[in-house]
Structures are given as structure tokens and as C-alpha cells.
Design an enzyme around this catalytic site. Sequence first.
Site, PDB file in Angstrom:
ATOM      1  N   LYS A 211       0.739  -1.225   0.019  1.00  0.00           N
ATOM      2  CA  LYS A 211       0.080  -0.050   0.092  1.00  0.00           C
ATOM      3  C   LYS A 211       0.783   1.344  -0.036  1.00  0.00           C
ATOM      4  CE  LYS A 211      -3.603   2.296   2.450  1.00  0.00           C
ATOM      5  NZ  LYS A 211      -4.371   2.231   3.686  1.00  0.00           N
ATOM      6  N   LYS A 264      -2.246  -1.500  -3.744  1.00  0.00           N
ATOM      7  CA  LYS A 264      -3.122  -0.293  -3.564  1.00  0.00           C
ATOM      8  C   LYS A 264      -2.325   0.834  -3.791  1.00  0.00           C
ATOM      9  CE  LYS A 264      -6.407   2.154  -0.904  1.00  0.00           C
ATOM     10  NZ  LYS A 264      -7.088   2.052   0.424  1.00  0.00           N
TER      11      LYS A 264
END
Length: 340
Positions: A211, A264
Amino acid sequence: MTSQIVPTQEISITTDTSMIRPRRLRRTPALRRMVRETQLSVNDLIYPLFVMEGEGKIEIPSMPGCYRYSLDLLLEEVAQAYQLGINAIALFPVISEGKKDDIGSESYNPEGLVQQTVKAIKQAVPEIVVITDVALDPFTTHGHDGLVGENGTILNDPTVEVLVKMALAQAAAGSDMVAPSDMMDGRIGAIRKALDAEGYINVGILAYSAKYASAYYGPFRDALDSAPQFGDKKTYQMDIANAREALKEVFLDVAEAADIVMVKPALAYMDIIHQVRNATHLPVAAYNVSGEYAMIKAAAQQGWIDEKQVILETLTSIKRAGADLILTYFAKEVALILAA
């Protein structure tokens, strides 16, 4: 006397490339469907949804078509999604300011918004997979994903202790899968051990493994009113310039018993999705985040793009890069398009 097989004709391979016509397989829609290498399916989609206290629904200005739902309307949206063939939703709460504190204690309240919502969903639509976010930023006054120490330092191990409590509360409410999105070191292993110790051996972990500290998250923070009140998240979310580090994070989460790993955002990190796909046999998810959604919606509202075609091209490209699952706010729209 031994017999010999003598070839009657020598087989040669032509080097005349004029005989090679790739367009033969593009000639008709049926031919193109036959040889299509990447197939986008409703089964690939996870639908992120926002739940709030109170009544009604409120459209998120920076995410046209996305809403904060009260519980009753959220249940209707979940039922519609499941009827369209969407197998899973990812739940994100909008917490009122009066319930926030410095340590995010509301996150593990058995009667809290997330826990009550999970119970209601599993009663109304028991077959749908409910994935719950494990991070403190919606629950803290400071908007960070972890506890804050002196000089604004984000404390890793004390945060993990709270995340464990949060994951256990969600599991007790009926969550099928917890999704730690905080990026604290060691939290996957700690959560797995705690879930197993309490008997929740069938509750899965979808790890936000790679992320990044991305500028694409802006509309999401508007949706939850969870923007950090000071500093940024760069001491715990990944540097946008790093690729090898993503594989280190993935390998750690795999070793700590994650069931699914995730990258992400998606669009600016296709190379990372591809590398992660080649590095693990676990399912790989990618999050088509709020900023990516908002850009398509804004361009479509201006009439600059064909919205449906760009949505399909975007999600197909994410799958082509290697994602097995895609978290996307377009999930319901895509399900309708694919069913047409």
C-alpha cells in the site's frame, strides 16, 4: 534386414512474413471473443461501501455515484449487489466525531457501527462475503492509522495490539475476512495468531501488502472524514518510487499467513501487480482507488470519454496485469454492463 523410414518431403518453415496475418483473428466479434486472453468477470469484483449512522444517504461530492449509506439503505445496496452476482463487499465506516479518540477505542466496541453493520448484513444477505477494514484512521481524532507517540511518531507495536482487538471484534460480529490496511509491521501474524486462538480459524485475512503513500486517496478521505490532522502517512505507507520493497512486504505477509495479498492503488502500479503475481501463488487483489474512480467520472461528465468503455478497459487492464480480484467503486456498474 533393417528398414529405414525415409522422409518423402522435407518440411520447411517459411520466412515469408506476408503469409502471417494477425488480423485474421480480429475479423469478427465472435473470433475476437474466442481468442481473448483476459476475461473480466463479475466474480473478479469486490464492492467497497460506506456506512454511516443516522438515516438516508449522502452522495460524496468527489466520488459521483458513491454514497454514505445509513444501515437500512446499505442493506438494500448489498442485496442488489449480490443479485447482480457480486460476491463480496468491503465495508468502511463513517464515524461521528464524538466517538473518536486518540486510541481508536470505538474500533473494537462490540456495539460499534462496523460490528452492528456486519451482523445486519450477515442476517439479511448471509451468502455475501463481508470484508472489514482493519485500520484506526476512521476512529482516531488525529486521522492516522496508528497510535501517536511523542513528536508525532506513529507507534508500531502498541498499534498492532489495538488492531488485534479490532479484528477480533469484527470476527465475533461475523466478518468473513478482515483486511488490515494500516501497514504496521507484524500485524498480519499477530492478527492470525489471535483469530486462531479465539477459534476464528475460518476468518480470512486480505492483507494490504503493498500500500503506497499515494495522492490518489484524496476522495476516499473525504468520504470518511479521515484525513490526517497533521503530517502524512509516509512513515508507514510505502514510498511511491519503490518496487523491490513491495515484494519484501508481500513475502512477509505470506509468511505471516495472509490468505490474499493486495496492491493499492492499481493504475499507477501495474508493474507492481505484475511482479506480485509472478512472486506468489496466493490470490492477488488490486484496489482501483477513489482518485482513479473520480478521474473517470469527471472526464465522463465533461463528455471527454466513453465512460462505459473506459471503465471496462481500465478494469480489464488491471486484471491483465495480474490481479485476480479488483476492489472497485465501479463494481455495480460493471456487473450491469457485463449482464447486458
